[in-house]
Scaffold this active site. Sequence first.
Site, PDB file in Angstrom:
ATOM      1  N   THR A  72      46.548  47.342  32.144  1.00 17.68           N
ATOM      2  CA  THR A  72      45.432  46.750  32.882  1.00 17.68           C
ATOM      3  C   THR A  72      44.786  47.749  33.829  1.00 17.68           C
ATOM      4  OG1 THR A  72      46.483  44.583  32.737  1.00 17.68           O
ATOM      5  CG2 THR A  72      44.786  44.844  34.412  1.00 17.68           C
ATOM      6  N   LYS A 121      34.555  42.841  27.715  1.00 15.75           N
ATOM      7  CA  LYS A 121      34.060  42.231  28.947  1.00 15.75           C
ATOM      8  C   LYS A 121      32.646  42.721  29.276  1.00 15.75           C
ATOM      9  CE  LYS A 121      38.683  41.750  30.958  1.00 15.75           C
ATOM     10  NZ  LYS A 121      39.537  42.157  32.103  1.00 15.75           N
ATOM     11  N   PHE A 129      42.027  36.796  44.166  1.00 22.20           N
ATOM     12  CA  PHE A 129      41.025  37.497  43.359  1.00 22.20           C
ATOM     13  C   PHE A 129      40.272  36.584  42.394  1.00 22.20           C
ATOM     14  CE2 PHE A 129      45.131  37.780  41.204  1.00 22.20           C
ATOM     15  CZ  PHE A 129      44.824  37.337  39.922  1.00 22.20           C
ATOM     16  N   ARG A 139      41.344  51.438  27.575  1.00 25.16           N
ATOM     17  CA  ARG A 139      41.183  51.420  29.035  1.00 25.16           C
ATOM     18  C   ARG A 139      41.279  52.818  29.640  1.00 25.16           C
ATOM     19  NH1 ARG A 139      44.607  45.923  29.570  1.00 25.16           N
ATOM     20  NH2 ARG A 139      42.861  44.452  29.519  1.00 25.16           N
ATOM     21  N   ARG A 191      47.256  44.979  22.055  1.00 22.83           N
ATOM     22  CA  ARG A 191      47.667  45.302  23.432  1.00 22.83           C
ATOM     23  C   ARG A 191      47.939  46.801  23.588  1.00 22.83           C
ATOM     24  NH1 ARG A 191      46.868  41.732  27.334  1.00 22.83           N
ATOM     25  NH2 ARG A 191      48.638  42.566  28.475  1.00 22.83           N
ATOM     26  N   ASN A 196      37.821  46.575  33.619  1.00 25.63           N
ATOM     27  CA  ASN A 196      38.641  47.312  32.659  1.00 25.63           C
ATOM     28  C   ASN A 196      38.261  47.100  31.197  1.00 25.63           C
ATOM     29  OD1 ASN A 196      39.715  44.788  32.263  1.00 25.63           O
ATOM     30  ND2 ASN A 196      41.763  45.288  33.018  1.00 25.63           N
ATOM     31  N   HIS A 206      39.701  42.490  27.233  1.00 23.22           N
ATOM     32  CA  HIS A 206      40.779  41.511  27.438  1.00 23.22           C
ATOM     33  C   HIS A 206      41.417  41.239  26.086  1.00 23.22           C
ATOM     34  CE1 HIS A 206      42.913  37.798  28.438  1.00 23.22           C
ATOM     35  NE2 HIS A 206      42.439  37.350  27.286  1.00 23.22           N
TER      36      HIS A 206
END
Length: 147
Positions: A91, A9, A57, A102, A85, A112, A115
């Site tokens: 998250t 991100k 959000f 993370r 994952r 974070n 993705h």
Amino acid sequence: MEQTYVMVKPDGVERGLIGEIVTRIEKKGLKIVAGKLMQIDRELAEKHYAEHIGKSFFEDLIGFITSGPVFAMVLEGDDAIATARRMMGKTNPLEADPGTIRADYAIHTNRNVIHGSDSLESAKREIQLFFAPQEILSYQKAIDTWI
């Protein structure tokens, strides 16, 4: 071989974490079969996060993901979705296991760093959103002949 979509991100790109994340992915044995640095526009962001339309959000999410470049990737490997994952962690970085991306790099749930697709269906949908078929390559890693 299973494929999944993973994206560094804007906060990860801006903090210079692409190389570190790619290194972790490759060391884990996942193969990067597509990758590109890109700027997501609002239209693509809304398609990507369509399940969040109408949530409180949503606008913040769209604003963040369009705020700077992302590094989009297609990963391939045995159980690629679950493996990616696990590497990413939960998250919320405060709940992520030590040693996950993370836990090590994320600052906040809304910032974070990374993705990743959460299912085979979302992986297929996200890969099609971000990559044309000709952008996804097939190749053999040197170690593949020994396995």
